[in-house]
Design an enzyme around this catalytic site. Sequence first.
Site, PDB file in Angstrom:
ATOM      1  N   LYS A   1       0.864  -1.192   0.000  1.00 52.22           N
ATOM      2  CA  LYS A   1       0.000   0.000   0.000  1.00 52.22           C
ATOM      3  C   LYS A   1       0.895   1.235   0.000  1.00 52.22           C
ATOM      4  CE  LYS A   1      -3.895   2.142   2.394  1.00 52.22           C
ATOM      5  NZ  LYS A   1      -3.264   3.482   2.484  1.00 52.22           N
TER       6      LYS A   1
ATOM      7  N   LYS B   1      -6.842  -8.035  -2.530  1.00 50.75           N
ATOM      8  CA  LYS B   1      -7.989  -7.897  -3.430  1.00 50.75           C
ATOM      9  C   LYS B   1      -8.366  -9.266  -3.989  1.00 50.75           C
ATOM     10  CE  LYS B   1      -6.425  -3.328  -5.044  1.00 50.75           C
ATOM     11  NZ  LYS B   1      -5.917  -2.561  -6.210  1.00 50.75           N
TER      12      LYS B   1
ATOM     13  N   CYS C   1     -10.529  27.444  21.467  1.00 50.10           N
ATOM     14  CA  CYS C   1     -10.623  28.904  21.528  1.00 50.10           C
ATOM     15  C   CYS C   1     -12.068  29.319  21.330  1.00 50.10           C
ATOM     16  CB  CYS C   1      -9.739  29.509  20.433  1.00 50.10           C
ATOM     17  SG  CYS C   1     -10.018  31.262  20.153  1.00 50.10           S
TER      18      CYS C   1
ATOM     19  N   CYS D   1     -10.814  35.034  15.665  1.00 49.50           N
ATOM     20  CA  CYS D   1      -9.515  34.387  15.878  1.00 49.50           C
ATOM     21  C   CYS D   1      -8.792  34.216  14.548  1.00 49.50           C
ATOM     22  CB  CYS D   1      -9.708  33.026  16.544  1.00 49.50           C
ATOM     23  SG  CYS D   1      -8.141  32.166  16.837  1.00 49.50           S
TER      24      CYS D   1
END
Length: 810
Positions: free
Chosen positions: A131, A305, A458, A464
């Site tokens: 992979k 697979k 926050c 912000c």
Amino acid sequence: MAATKSEPLDLDLTAEEARAEYARLSDAILEADRLYYQEDAPEISDAEYDRLRRRLEDIEARFPDLAGTGAASTSVGAKPSEKFAKVRHAVPMLSLGNAFDDAEVAEFVARVRRFLGWSDDTPLAFTAEPKIDGLSLSLRYVNGRLDTAATRGDGEVGENVTANARTVQDIPAVLAGAGWPEICEVRGEVYLSHADFAAINARQEAAGKPLFANPRNAAAGSLRQLDPAITASRPLRFFAYAWGELSAPIAETQTGVLEQFATWGLPVNPRTETFTDTAAMLAHYRRIEADRAGLGYDIDGVVYKVDDLALQKRLGFVSRSPRWALAHKFAAQEATTVVEDIVINVGRTGSLNPLAKLRPVTVGGVVVSNATLHNEGYVKGVGADGEPIRDGRDIRVGDTVTVVRAGDVIPKVMDVDLTKRPADSRPYAFPESCPACGSRAVRAINPRTGRPDAVRRCTGGLICPAQGVERMKHFVSRNGFDIEGFGETYIEVLFEAGLVRQPADLFRLDFEELKAAIVARREALSAERRAESGTAEPPKKAAKKKGDEDDKAIKNLLAAVEARRAVPMNRLLFALGIPQIGEATAKALAKRFADMPTLIAAIREAAAAQPGPDWVELTAVPRVGGTTRDRLLDLGFPEDDAAPAKERARLSAVQRENLLAHYGDVDAVRAAIAQAAAQRPGDAYRVFADDGEIGPVATDALLLFFSEPHNADAVTALLDAVAVQPMERAAAASTFAGKTVVFTGALEKMTRNEAKAVAERLGAKVSGSVSAKTDLVVAGPGAGSKLKDAQKHGVRVVSEDDWLAMVAQG
């Protein structure tokens, strides 16, 4: 990636608690997808991401009505960036299911056999391939010539990176040999070798530029450049392993397809093999795992697979992944080093994320100098439910720690060696204000546990700067103010120039200021690209043409902003990006309150009537819930069950046991009940919390948002700039009015959100699960269990085209 088992599902989860946790998980997964696929800058490890996914799936299994109600339920990847043209995949690019140990692989094989009705002694071949840890790419060849290259995007729509893909040496512009079909979509992974990654980072460092965290980020960032010359300067590689649309079949097996790819000049991984025995598959996995450090490129597992393509077709798909494939992930790699500092990064959603600055150490062949510490509790050695982690050992500056690369992405501090802790070390003091804007940083109370959430956030919200770009993108999005043409590039330009800091600023934009900001941004990017690619400065004629295009675009943009000075109340509430206030909750608020001033006044009253912490804690005791809590507050805790039923709170044995376990003894339980009784919520709070479409979780989030003066001021400024209209009402005469509709599988003509919006506009309710009460199921390619449920209940099923025809008729 770390081999991580899913945590057992809390069977005491109530429907309300499940809905709240499901919403939080969905938001967290979508944000992680965006950072990974769009920004190429993940903030959590693969293992942490997999834990979120598994918890979401557990909740869906326990509460089927929630399945599909969150966008993360069926999401694959993330929405394509607006910096690139979009490409709709003819065949969706789905993701894979994961396994983390041998037993899960064996169960996968057994599951495939059960589905096919095959016995254990019937030969069944599987391919096993490394992979690759890179960026997924789909290459569309027409008559053997590369026509289009697109990233995964959200699985249905990707980014057009054709010009960049043509610069990748491994990707042939023309397929070799013969025999390819007229339309042939090849799918695979773009990656960087370890040696090339080191060379790129050396050049970045020499130029004084930020270093890439890992080869995957570098490969993704290189392919997704606006200037193909930069992509060409970086030695990207490619492995082919799958396909999308084919105008004619090219083989009968997975192995045969890969062999055919190789004859056409497409690179395929040489470590791919075929097996008919589970033990042999696992042995191959062990060999690949042992060899991974010497491969020269990053992999994070092995993909199995079913080899026979006819069987793949029979097996089909479920949700967001194929039944015939599985990714078997690797365990983490680790090393020991010293924490030199702990710093706080503010995430785009306001989370305060602690990061350990480490004495550089090599982990799995990569030099690591930073590692995630996840959250405040993790630093203190306390888990989400108050349980000790690492046996309660906290993490301090100066500590000797074990660092793990979980999934080869974000390193993580796993353990602390107390025998090497400096004598003068001090516990880390987590900040209670946001480092980016100075607003309060709080840990909201989790209604399931009665304890603070793991993440401190926050409360600055709209003001912000760390959250600004993401908040504004949400504000202008299709389901928010829906300002046409206002993509992320414009938002970034406006933030960099200081022209936009809160939503109201959009309605104060000036043509000349906006143009100056756009030109300055382009010139800076152009200079950077010329420096990296060595190209010359563009001619003045081209610059003038671009300036004319800017003028037209800016005029269109300002006109689009002006067109949104009138907005329905529910859209405004959703656009504010308040945690837990999704589209459905925004509509519920707009339905209950006549206008924004009325809502804001009600919020102020509710804030003064909030329940106290003892009331919240009592509610959170497992198996107690609201009804039993109220009886306890009215009747008290009986010493035994001898009193008449009407005079005592009827408790089950489990409830009684849980209360005693939570508080300690009978006297402590009674004291807690007395304290909770004095802290009951007032009626003004219950107006919100007792509304089934709002609930206490969304109520608390709403009150917290408006309790921050910066947010309240930003909303006031916005209300001065726009006219708020009543909520859009559904078409009463529509044939869909009052009907329940379910969407399943991939939609090809519109996104799932667009389809949902159309259905709701016509008065339908969109559900995430199928029952006997469902009126219509719209099924696209890859439809799975929901389609079967529809057939079981006799629910009408239509295609997307049929659905669109019905919509056109009203």
